[in-house]
Design an enzyme around this catalytic site. Structure first.
Site, PDB file in Angstrom:
ATOM      1  N   ARG A  49     -20.023  17.652 -18.159  1.00 52.25           N
ATOM      2  CA  ARG A  49     -20.673  16.829 -18.353  1.00 52.25           C
ATOM      3  C   ARG A  49     -22.210  16.947 -16.992  1.00 52.25           C
ATOM      4  O   ARG A  49     -22.654  18.081 -17.155  1.00 52.25           O
ATOM      5  CB  ARG A  49     -20.246  15.668 -17.118  1.00 52.25           C
ATOM      6  CG  ARG A  49     -19.367  16.556 -16.018  1.00 52.25           C
ATOM      7  CD  ARG A  49     -19.499  15.669 -14.898  1.00 52.25           C
ATOM      8  NE  ARG A  49     -20.968  15.335 -13.665  1.00 52.25           N
ATOM      9  CZ  ARG A  49     -21.696  16.214 -13.593  1.00 52.25           C
ATOM     10  NH1 ARG A  49     -21.568  17.725 -13.195  1.00 52.25           N
ATOM     11  NH2 ARG A  49     -23.209  15.586 -12.655  1.00 52.25           N
ATOM     12  N   GLY A  50     -22.917  15.729 -17.216  1.00 48.02           N
ATOM     13  CA  GLY A  50     -24.922  16.226 -16.410  1.00 48.02           C
ATOM     14  C   GLY A  50     -25.570  16.283 -17.325  1.00 48.02           C
ATOM     15  O   GLY A  50     -25.097  16.998 -18.518  1.00 48.02           O
ATOM     16  N   ALA A  51     -26.980  15.434 -17.916  1.00 53.13           N
ATOM     17  CA  ALA A  51     -27.463  15.419 -18.932  1.00 53.13           C
ATOM     18  C   ALA A  51     -27.966  16.553 -19.280  1.00 53.13           C
ATOM     19  O   ALA A  51     -27.443  16.623 -20.923  1.00 53.13           O
ATOM     20  CB  ALA A  51     -28.516  14.958 -18.837  1.00 53.13           C
ATOM     21  N   ARG A  92     -21.765  10.069 -25.247  1.00 57.60           N
ATOM     22  CA  ARG A  92     -22.617   9.467 -24.803  1.00 57.60           C
ATOM     23  C   ARG A  92     -24.210   8.619 -24.514  1.00 57.60           C
ATOM     24  O   ARG A  92     -24.977   9.639 -24.752  1.00 57.60           O
ATOM     25  CB  ARG A  92     -22.334  10.231 -23.503  1.00 57.60           C
ATOM     26  CG  ARG A  92     -21.461  10.385 -22.524  1.00 57.60           C
ATOM     27  CD  ARG A  92     -20.636  11.313 -21.469  1.00 57.60           C
ATOM     28  NE  ARG A  92     -20.873  10.588 -20.505  1.00 57.60           N
ATOM     29  CZ  ARG A  92     -21.515  10.368 -19.066  1.00 57.60           C
ATOM     30  NH1 ARG A  92     -21.483  12.058 -18.750  1.00 57.60           N
ATOM     31  NH2 ARG A  92     -21.378  10.130 -18.071  1.00 57.60           N
ATOM     32  N   ASP A 239     -30.705  11.509 -15.620  1.00 58.72           N
ATOM     33  CA  ASP A 239     -30.299  10.873 -17.045  1.00 58.72           C
ATOM     34  C   ASP A 239     -31.211  10.678 -17.727  1.00 58.72           C
ATOM     35  O   ASP A 239     -31.298  11.349 -19.457  1.00 58.72           O
ATOM     36  CB  ASP A 239     -29.278  10.100 -16.807  1.00 58.72           C
ATOM     37  CG  ASP A 239     -27.987  10.942 -16.655  1.00 58.72           C
ATOM     38  OD1 ASP A 239     -27.796  10.654 -15.970  1.00 58.72           O
ATOM     39  OD2 ASP A 239     -27.335  10.995 -17.155  1.00 58.72           O
ATOM     40  N   ASN A 249     -29.832   7.382 -13.884  1.00 63.16           N
ATOM     41  CA  ASN A 249     -28.978   8.466 -12.893  1.00 63.16           C
ATOM     42  C   ASN A 249     -27.945   7.784 -12.553  1.00 63.16           C
ATOM     43  O   ASN A 249     -27.834   6.354 -12.744  1.00 63.16           O
ATOM     44  CB  ASN A 249     -29.976   8.549 -12.079  1.00 63.16           C
ATOM     45  CG  ASN A 249     -29.431  10.019 -11.427  1.00 63.16           C
ATOM     46  OD1 ASN A 249     -29.365  10.783 -12.326  1.00 63.16           O
ATOM     47  ND2 ASN A 249     -28.531  10.684 -10.445  1.00 63.16           N
ATOM     48  N   LYS A 250     -26.905   8.344 -12.174  1.00 64.99           N
ATOM     49  CA  LYS A 250     -25.292   7.815 -11.704  1.00 64.99           C
ATOM     50  C   LYS A 250     -25.620   7.104 -11.625  1.00 64.99           C
ATOM     51  O   LYS A 250     -26.600   6.207  -9.825  1.00 64.99           O
ATOM     52  CB  LYS A 250     -25.074   9.212 -10.763  1.00 64.99           C
ATOM     53  CG  LYS A 250     -23.673   8.849 -10.632  1.00 64.99           C
ATOM     54  CD  LYS A 250     -22.492   8.501 -11.423  1.00 64.99           C
ATOM     55  CE  LYS A 250     -23.027   9.717 -12.553  1.00 64.99           C
ATOM     56  NZ  LYS A 250     -21.863   8.712 -13.633  1.00 64.99           N
TER      57      LYS A 250
HETATM   58  O1  MRU Z   1     -21.234  11.076 -15.634  1.00 67.30           O
HETATM   59  P1  MRU Z   1     -22.304  12.018 -15.159  1.00 67.30           P
HETATM   60  O2  MRU Z   1     -21.405  12.931 -14.412  1.00 67.30           O
HETATM   61  O3  MRU Z   1     -22.945  12.992 -16.515  1.00 67.30           O
HETATM   62  O4  MRU Z   1     -23.403  11.819 -14.726  1.00 67.30           O
HETATM   63  C1  MRU Z   1     -24.812  12.917 -14.178  1.00 67.30           C
HETATM   64  C2  MRU Z   1     -25.583  12.622 -13.642  1.00 67.30           C
HETATM   65  O5  MRU Z   1     -25.771  11.003 -13.092  1.00 67.30           O
HETATM   66  C3  MRU Z   1     -26.637  13.475 -13.088  1.00 67.30           C
HETATM   67  O6  MRU Z   1     -27.349  13.037 -11.686  1.00 67.30           O
HETATM   68  C4  MRU Z   1     -27.615  13.799 -14.084  1.00 67.30           C
HETATM   69  O7  MRU Z   1     -26.893  13.905 -15.669  1.00 67.30           O
HETATM   70  C5  MRU Z   1     -29.023  14.929 -14.046  1.00 67.30           C
HETATM   71  S1  MRU Z   1     -27.625  16.452 -13.848  1.00 67.30           S
HETATM   72  C6  MRU Z   1     -28.726  17.852 -14.272  1.00 67.30           C
END
Ligand code: MRU
Length: 343
Positions: A49-51, A92, A239, A249-250
């Site tokens: 996970r994470g963009a 996603r 994201d 973002n989250k």
């Molecule tokens: O749902 P996730 O855990 O993939 O969400 C991730 C985030 O919101 C991060 O802050 C974002 O992807 C940046 S990661 C460098």
């Protein structure tokens, strides 16, 4: 500083090896993804996970899947490439890095001069380049963001935008690691990040592994920690960043930005240039992923709400550009008014 490697090639480049983030912080387990279906499931369930990390994992999975088949007529190959990329892209919707990485892979797959081993090698090289470039971008983001940090900064962050979310030392956490490396006593307030706890499970874990002073707080405690005067700055990842600087973002990032504005605390967003989406004019055009109700009704398996209660569970929110002090990318520190155009 040894950093966890969220995503890399498995032995002989026959799999995508990820840290299974569902198991953290209880166990540090790795998982080898060998098929597109396995990669899609890992992305959907947040094993990876994470963009930036999902873009890298998808690129590698694409390379493996396209490379494993005998040479085919051009049309069949194009259809196959579209189907693989489509399946990975659909996992996603919000992180722009996923589509960006797959578009790069599709361009290689469409090169009529490549076939057989040459195609396989070119696809693997492109996926490796996406990983290597991300690692380099993380470091540059960290160097730029460090210029915004006071000595011994007290930082608040949300979700996980660290090594676990990228191919390198993270985006929002990159400057934290560089500050620690230069000897600062940096302290990070880590929002636990409801409902899937990427903050308390992942950010807290990786900061602790690196020896950085980290304190987990309930998301709802962030404003009062600010009011006590304990936070110098907020820094979070992204994201997708629209052309006008609105940032997805989250979920919970927006609330943190509102609280920061109220308390006069700078609010920074750190992201690689692969997170910019100049084709989307404002945050209103960003598709927000909706996730399963049971992530809220049955938090990690136990009943946390009445079983059939309706739930609204967006994975992300949009922080409007006017709440953002600066956006830090590998290209530098961008100040408002933001205007991100294709380059
Ligand atoms: O749902 P996730 O855990 O993939 O969400 C991730 C985030 O919101 C991060 O802050 C974002 O992807 C940046 S990661 C460098």
């Amino acid at each position: 500083m040894a950093m966890p490697e969220a995503v890399r090639w498995g032995p002989g480049r026959r799999s995508v090896r990820i840290i299974d983030q569902r198991a953290l912080p209880g166990a540090l387990a790795e998982l080898d993804l060998r098929t597109v279906d396995e990669a899609c499931a890992a992305i959907r369930t947040l094993a990876v996970r994470g963009a930036p990390a999902i873009g890298i994992a998808a690129a590698m999975a694409f390379a493996l899947a396209m490379g494993e088949h005998a040479p085919a007529p051009a049309e069949t190959r194009a259809a196959r490439a579209r189907a693989i990329a489509g399946a990975l892209r659909d996992t996603r919707p919000t992180a722009v890095n996923l589509g960006w990485a797959l578009d790069r892979m599709l361009a290689v797959a469409a090169d009529p001069r490549l076939a057989g081993d040459a195609l396989r090698d070119a696809l693997a090289r492109e996926a490796t380049a996406i990983l290597d470039e991300d690692r380099a971008m993380c470091r540059r983001i960290g160097e730029h963001a460090l210029t915004l940090f006071p000595v011994d900064a007290r930082v608040a962050t949300h979700c996980n935008a660290g090594a676990l979310a990228t191919g390198g030392i993270g985006t929002a956490l990159a400057a934290v690691y560089l500050a620690a490396e230069r000897g600062d006593r940096v302290r990070v307030f880590v929002d636990e990040t409801r409902p899937l706890l990427q903050g308390s499970r992942l950010t807290a874990w990786e900061l602790q592994q690196a020896g950085v002073d980290a304190v987990v707080i309930a998301d709802s405690a962030a404003a009062s920690v600010m009011r006590r005067g304990d936070v110098d700055l907020c820094i979070v990842g992204a994201d997708r960043i629209a052309a006008n600087g609105d940032v997805a973002n989250k979920v919970g990032t927006y609330a943190l930005a509102v609280a920061a504005r109220h308390h006069g605390i700078p609010f920074y967003v750190a992201a690689p240039s692969s997170s910019f989406d100049p084709a989307t004019p404002t945050g209103a055009g960003i598709v927000i992923e909706q996730r399963a109700a049971d992530e809220i009704r049955r938090g990690f398996g136990s009943l946390t709400a009445p079983p059939a209660i309706p739930v609204y569970n967006p994975a992300f929110d949009v922080t409007p550009a006017d709440l953002i002090t600066a956006i830090v990318s590998d290209r530098g520190v961008h100040r408002p008014p933001f205007e991100f155009t294709a380059s």
